[in-house]
Motif scaffolding. Structure first.
Motif, short mmCIF file in Angstrom:
data_model
loop_
_atom_site.label_atom_id
_atom_site.label_comp_id
_atom_site.label_asym_id
_atom_site.label_seq_id
_atom_site.Cartn_x
_atom_site.Cartn_y
_atom_site.Cartn_z
N ASP A 273 -2.17 -0.05 -9.21
CA ASP A 273 -2.62 0.26 -7.65
C ASP A 273 -2.63 1.35 -7.53
O ASP A 273 -0.86 1.23 -6.55
CB ASP A 273 -2.62 -0.79 -7.56
CG ASP A 273 -2.65 -0.68 -5.48
OD1 ASP A 273 -3.64 -0.30 -5.48
OD2 ASP A 273 -2.60 -1.89 -4.78
N CYS B 189 -1.17 1.26 -3.26
CA CYS B 189 -0.49 -0.63 -3.58
C CYS B 189 -0.18 -0.47 -1.68
O CYS B 189 -0.42 -1.79 -1.68
CB CYS B 189 0.58 0.00 -4.12
SG CYS B 189 1.45 0.81 -4.03
N ILE C 168 -1.27 -5.96 -4.64
CA ILE C 168 -2.11 -6.82 -5.59
C ILE C 168 -0.69 -6.38 -7.35
O ILE C 168 -1.50 -6.90 -8.34
CB ILE C 168 -3.40 -5.58 -5.56
CG1 ILE C 168 -3.90 -6.24 -4.99
CG2 ILE C 168 -3.51 -5.23 -7.26
CD1 ILE C 168 -5.08 -4.49 -5.12
N GLY D 3 2.28 1.43 -8.93
CA GLY D 3 1.37 1.65 -8.08
C GLY D 3 1.96 2.35 -7.60
O GLY D 3 3.23 3.27 -7.50
N LEU E 146 -7.70 0.02 -13.36
CA LEU E 146 -7.21 0.68 -12.12
C LEU E 146 -8.09 -0.73 -11.49
O LEU E 146 -9.43 -1.29 -10.81
CB LEU E 146 -7.82 1.70 -11.41
CG LEU E 146 -6.45 2.73 -11.64
CD1 LEU E 146 -6.77 3.43 -13.28
CD2 LEU E 146 -7.36 3.63 -11.24
N PHE F 299 -7.80 -1.66 -7.00
CA PHE F 299 -6.70 -1.52 -5.34
C PHE F 299 -8.35 -1.05 -4.47
O PHE F 299 -8.84 -1.34 -4.33
CB PHE F 299 -6.23 0.50 -5.57
CG PHE F 299 -7.83 1.48 -5.91
CD1 PHE F 299 -7.75 2.52 -4.53
CD2 PHE F 299 -8.49 1.56 -6.96
CE1 PHE F 299 -9.06 3.50 -4.81
CE2 PHE F 299 -9.04 2.76 -7.59
CZ PHE F 299 -9.62 3.78 -6.54
N ASN F 300 -7.50 -1.26 -3.47
CA ASN F 300 -7.80 -1.11 -2.18
C ASN F 300 -8.28 -0.16 -0.78
O ASN F 300 -7.17 0.58 -0.65
CB ASN F 300 -7.28 -2.27 -1.08
CG ASN F 300 -8.28 -2.51 0.10
OD1 ASN F 300 -9.25 -2.73 0.07
ND2 ASN F 300 -7.45 -3.11 1.32
#
Length: 370
Positions: free
Chosen positions: A192, A195, A200, A256, A299, A301-302
């Protein structure tokens, strides 16, 4: 029993329950119904990753009118779940034209429960809306009524490991859902690169090492029920300890990073609280400085809603992000939680698969880019 989740995670939750040994598993919007014994009820609360609440049905009936409705409730033996020393609270969810819009159904049900005990012992259980021992949930749909007990207490998203937050911190159940929707089977490195507070990463690590979702949590609603069985509860926890994978059995890395120092510190604190600092490695740096392990990599991620790295507009940020992903993460599976309408075009990549999850009526899309 009935488990609640976010819309879009019902099938994931259903599969979790089937692996746990639940019977009669059926999914509906935000809901998965199932059957099982007391041990399964405890285990569902302790181990499910994508459930928000677990309810146990105690009564279900059809009624002709409101008089018939209250008559059914008066006939129920409330001493099965309450006594005069246990506080209670009634919650109702009403979708029925049989009841007047301003009718205080909560108050009427609470009164008939108190009347039941008053007739038998001249004493009544205390009502407590803040911290009740028993939460009675009455769901009314047309001319059907379902009465349940809330076995969870606080939402199961309250894992107990979050001691610090960063901007845009993800709900824990949502984060666990993203990990499972991605199809990750703990068979690749998990990265991530933005992060935040580490949610996550933590949820992925608990999944990889078979650590129960609520291992850091100290209390559940069923602890204060009349029939709580401490021996069964201890068995559930002991059995979970046996199944936890120890360091070395998971052959990949969970790493991350985040450019924000505040987010990095929050993630550090949460990972340490979850006792996962041996298994998760994080750094305070931007995605283009991250030392990427050799494939296979996944991967999840946001990305931020706007560029916090170079103060560019969103479209320019996405082009920058796409360049980094194609250069440093070639051959990786890249799952991005994003609603950007121009994401695929900006990244110069192709969307291979998408999942939608709804949080408070807002749609979030998890997209697989290649």
């Amino acid at each position: 029993m009935m488990a609640k989740t976010f819309e879009g995670l019902e099938d994931v939750l259903g599969r979790e329950l089937m692996r746990m040994g639940a019977d009669d598993v059926e999914t509906d919007v935000c809901t998965v119904t199932f059957t099982g014994d007391k041990e399964l009820l405890y285990k569902a609360n302790y181990e499910l990753r994508t459930a928000l609440k677990i309810y146990k049905e105690i009564l279900n009936f059809d009624f002709e009118n409101t008089e018939d409705f209250y008559s059914h409730l008066r006939e129920y033996r409330w001493s099965k779940i309450l006594n005069i020393y246990k506080s209670f609270k009634v919650e109702t969810n009403v979708n029925s034209e049989e009841f007047a819009p301003l009718e205080d159904i909560n108050a009427k049900i609470s009164k008939l429960i108190c009347d039941y005990f008053n007739e038998k012992s001249k004493k009544v259980p205390p009502k407590n809306n803040e911290n009740p021992a028993v939460v009675i949930v009455v769901n009314i749909n047309a001319k059907n009524c379902q009465v349940c007990l809330d076995s969870s207490g606080e939402s199961l998203s309250k894992r107990g490991y979050r001691v610090s937050t960063a901007n845009g911190a993800l709900n824990e159940v949502f984060a666990a859902g993203l990990v499972q929707l991605s199809g990750w089977k703990a068979n690749t490195n998990l990265i991530d690169p933005m992060c935040g507070s580490g949610t996550i990463l933590i949820e992925a690590a608990m999944y990889a090492y078979n650590i129960p979702a609520q291992v850091c949590r100290e209390t559940f609603g069923f602890f204060t029920w009349r029939d709580f069985d401490a021996n069964i509860w201890q068995h559930i926890k002991n059995d979970a300890k046996v199944r936890i994978k120890h360091n070395g059995e998971f052959a990949h890395k969970i790493i991350g990073c985040d450019v924000s120092e505040n987010a990095f510190k929050a993630a550090q604190q949460n990972i340490k609280k979850a006792i996962l600092d041996k298994y998760i490695k994080i750094s305070n740096e931007p995605i283009d400085s991250l030392v990427v392990p050799e494939n296979p990599n996944t991967l999840i991620f946001n990305p931020p809603a706007a560029d916090i790295y170079r103060q560019q507009e969103t479209d320019n940020f996405l082009k920058y992000l796409g360049t980094i992903l194609k250069k440093d993460f070639k051959g990786s599976k890249i799952w991005i939680n994003s609603n950007y309408s121009k994401m695929a075009q900006s990244l110069g990549m192709t969307i291979k698969k998408e999942h939608s999850v709804f949080l408070t009526n807002q749609e979030y899309k998890l997209s697989l880019f290649e």
